[in-house]
Design a protein around this motif. Structure first.
Motif, PDB file in Angstrom:
ATOM      1  N   ALA A 263      46.224  53.675  33.840  1.00  0.00           N
ATOM      2  CA  ALA A 263      47.388  53.663  34.729  1.00  0.00           C
ATOM      3  C   ALA A 263      48.603  53.073  34.037  1.00  0.00           C
ATOM      4  N   GLU A 264      48.373  52.099  33.180  1.00  0.00           N
ATOM      5  CA  GLU A 264      49.474  51.472  32.429  1.00  0.00           C
ATOM      6  C   GLU A 264      50.153  52.487  31.519  1.00  0.00           C
ATOM      7  N   THR A 265      49.362  53.385  30.934  1.00  0.00           N
ATOM      8  CA  THR A 265      49.925  54.424  30.068  1.00  0.00           C
ATOM      9  C   THR A 265      50.924  55.291  30.823  1.00  0.00           C
ATOM     10  N   TYR A 266      50.557  55.700  32.026  1.00  0.00           N
ATOM     11  CA  TYR A 266      51.443  56.560  32.802  1.00  0.00           C
ATOM     12  C   TYR A 266      52.689  55.806  33.267  1.00  0.00           C
ATOM     13  N   ILE A 267      52.527  54.522  33.567  1.00  0.00           N
ATOM     14  CA  ILE A 267      53.684  53.714  33.955  1.00  0.00           C
ATOM     15  C   ILE A 267      54.686  53.630  32.805  1.00  0.00           C
ATOM     16  N   ASN A 272      59.724  55.058  29.997  1.00  0.00           N
ATOM     17  CA  ASN A 272      60.407  55.586  28.812  1.00  0.00           C
ATOM     18  C   ASN A 272      61.213  56.838  29.154  1.00  0.00           C
ATOM     19  N   ALA A 273      60.617  57.714  29.975  1.00  0.00           N
ATOM     20  CA  ALA A 273      61.320  58.933  30.368  1.00  0.00           C
ATOM     21  C   ALA A 273      62.568  58.609  31.173  1.00  0.00           C
ATOM     22  N   ALA A 274      62.484  57.595  32.047  1.00  0.00           N
ATOM     23  CA  ALA A 274      63.644  57.218  32.859  1.00  0.00           C
ATOM     24  C   ALA A 274      64.771  56.657  31.998  1.00  0.00           C
ATOM     25  N   VAL A 275      64.427  55.854  30.983  1.00  0.00           N
ATOM     26  CA  VAL A 275      65.450  55.307  30.076  1.00  0.00           C
ATOM     27  C   VAL A 275      66.129  56.437  29.313  1.00  0.00           C
ATOM     28  N   PHE A 309      65.532  50.425  34.171  1.00  0.00           N
ATOM     29  CA  PHE A 309      64.204  50.781  33.672  1.00  0.00           C
ATOM     30  C   PHE A 309      63.896  50.113  32.335  1.00  0.00           C
ATOM     31  N   PHE A 310      64.928  49.832  31.539  1.00  0.00           N
ATOM     32  CA  PHE A 310      64.681  49.087  30.305  1.00  0.00           C
ATOM     33  C   PHE A 310      64.294  47.643  30.624  1.00  0.00           C
ATOM     34  N   SER A 311      64.855  47.093  31.695  1.00  0.00           N
ATOM     35  CA  SER A 311      64.465  45.749  32.135  1.00  0.00           C
ATOM     36  C   SER A 311      63.004  45.723  32.566  1.00  0.00           C
ATOM     37  N   LEU A 312      62.563  46.784  33.249  1.00  0.00           N
ATOM     38  CA  LEU A 312      61.160  46.858  33.636  1.00  0.00           C
ATOM     39  C   LEU A 312      60.248  46.949  32.407  1.00  0.00           C
ATOM     40  N   LEU A 313      60.680  47.708  31.396  1.00  0.00           N
ATOM     41  CA  LEU A 313      59.900  47.783  30.161  1.00  0.00           C
ATOM     42  C   LEU A 313      59.755  46.418  29.505  1.00  0.00           C
ATOM     43  N   TYR A 324      56.906  35.802  24.812  1.00  0.00           N
ATOM     44  CA  TYR A 324      58.013  36.641  24.355  1.00  0.00           C
ATOM     45  C   TYR A 324      59.296  36.164  25.035  1.00  0.00           C
ATOM     46  N   PRO A 325      60.344  35.828  24.266  1.00  0.00           N
ATOM     47  CA  PRO A 325      61.493  35.090  24.844  1.00  0.00           C
ATOM     48  C   PRO A 325      62.534  35.943  25.543  1.00  0.00           C
ATOM     49  N   TYR A 326      62.506  37.258  25.379  1.00  0.00           N
ATOM     50  CA  TYR A 326      63.621  38.072  25.871  1.00  0.00           C
ATOM     51  C   TYR A 326      63.292  38.759  27.179  1.00  0.00           C
ATOM     52  N   SER A 327      64.279  38.801  28.058  1.00  0.00           N
ATOM     53  CA  SER A 327      64.146  39.505  29.340  1.00  0.00           C
ATOM     54  C   SER A 327      65.527  39.944  29.790  1.00  0.00           C
ATOM     55  N   PHE A 328      65.541  40.831  30.796  1.00  0.00           N
ATOM     56  CA  PHE A 328      66.822  41.317  31.304  1.00  0.00           C
ATOM     57  C   PHE A 328      66.628  41.788  32.753  1.00  0.00           C
ATOM     58  N   LEU A 329      67.313  41.167  33.666  1.00  0.00           N
ATOM     59  CA  LEU A 329      67.244  41.417  35.104  1.00  0.00           C
ATOM     60  C   LEU A 329      65.959  40.865  35.738  1.00  0.00           C
ATOM     61  N   PHE A 330      64.814  41.110  35.124  1.00  0.00           N
ATOM     62  CA  PHE A 330      63.545  40.668  35.688  1.00  0.00           C
ATOM     63  C   PHE A 330      62.844  39.715  34.737  1.00  0.00           C
TER      64      PHE A 330
END
Length: 331
Positions: A263-267, A272-275, A309-313, A324-330
């Motif tokens: 399921a993680e693969t499809y997520i 990636n497609a949305a970005v 969607f990049f924030s979700l990634l 991992y130190p980096y995040s954006f929005l979430f």
């Protein structure tokens, strides 16, 4: 002299009695092992996987003496448990057990067994397990070590992987024989038939074969599939997801960088497609001529897709790589 002879006769009698008792105990122990092997063999002749409850597990797996190894799958197959991973693992375990049962190397040195949670909750409690499925090896002598528990989160639970692990623990090499599966062949034949039919219908107009957008979308789909881990799934055979049998919580994202769920693969594929879709809209906004309002809307929507969607990634990445130190929005 008579007293010494009497003492000697008593000592000899005691020694003889000790030897007789030791021999009887040893014979009883041998008989017990033989009875265990005979009973397990009888069960194995009926089914390749021997189903055990708590009492049978203690008697045939835990209790000494033994001269055989036992591989146990601890699982939860009852419908109310809703453990889809358990069913998938059971299918692979069955393939391996059948491969061993019908191989030329088959012997009573190794038995494949299973304990279902609803039939042996006390076994799970004694082993301090709160999840399923779990594969454990119980050697002929001594107690199981850490390596006698298979790390399915790292290597998956495909029959070939279980066979490799069993070989490492027992020095018994099992060649896996899978039943023929024609679904892939039929799917390929259907796909080729559809493509052939489409080409036949469009035989007078094949300009779409020179369409860069068509080939670009096809190339992107392949790239998304590979970068999201589809090949890893094909090689390792991970579970679709994980459900805690006690809390019922379902995890679609693996908590370690050493594994992933289907399921993680499809997520990841969709993220990636949305970005990429967002970047396409940004590019199209620059290419649109005339209506400035349409260009602005397209640019804002594209930028929003990229940012969101990049924030979700990044969030998924942070959940798998602790620290991992980096995040954006979430977070």
């Amino acid at each position: 002299m008579a007293a010494n002879m009497k003492h000697l006769l008593i000592a000899v009698s005691i020694f003889a009695l000790f030897c007789i008792c030791s021999s009887a105990v040893k014979k009883k122990e041998v008989d017990t092992v033989g009875e265990k092997v005979q009973q397990l063999s009888d069960w194995n002749n009926k089914k390749s996987i021997i189903r055990l409850n708590g009492d049978k597990f203690k008697q045939y797996v835990k209790a000494a003496p033994k001269n055989y190894s036992v591989v146990v799958m601890l699982t939860a197959l009852q419908a109310q448990r809703q453990c889809s991973v358990c069913r998938q693992a059971n299918d692979e375990f069955t393939i391996l057990a059948n491969s061993w049962r019908y191989s030329q190397q088959y012997s009573n040195r190794l038995f494949f067994t299973m304990v279902d949670y609803d039939e042996g909750a006390d076994v799970f409690a004694s082993l301090k397990l709160n999840t399923a499925p779990v594969f454990m090896h119980f050697p002929a002598k001594g107690k199981p070590k850490k390596s006698d528990t298979m790390d399915i989160h790292r290597v998956g639970f495909a029959a070939e992987q279980i066979a490799k692990w069993v070989g490492e623990r027992t020095d018994i090499q099992i060649r896996v024989f899978r039943p023929p599966n024609y679904s892939g062949t039929l799917a390929l034949a259907l796909l080729l038939s559809l493509i052939g039919g489409l080409l036949y219908l469009k035989r007078n107009n094949l300009e779409f074969l020179y369409n860069r957008t068509f080939w670009g979308i096809g190339a992107l789909c392949i790239i998304f599939a590979m970068t999201s881990g589809q090949m890893w799934n094909h090689i390792r055979g991970p579970p679709v997801m994980h459900k805690n049998p006690h809390t019922g919580q379902i995890n679609y994202i693996h908590g370690s960088s050493q594994g992933q769920f289907v399921a993680e693969t499809y997520i990841i594929f969709l993220l990636n497609a949305a970005v990429v879709g967002g970047f396409v809209m940004l590019n199209e906004a620059n290419m649109v001529k005339g209506d400035s309002g349409k260009k602005r809307i397209l640019a804002v929507v594209g930028l929003g897709c990229v940012v969101f969607f990049f924030s979700l990634l990044l969030s998924v990445f942070r959940s798998k790589y602790q620290g991992y130190p980096y995040s954006f929005l979430f977070k």
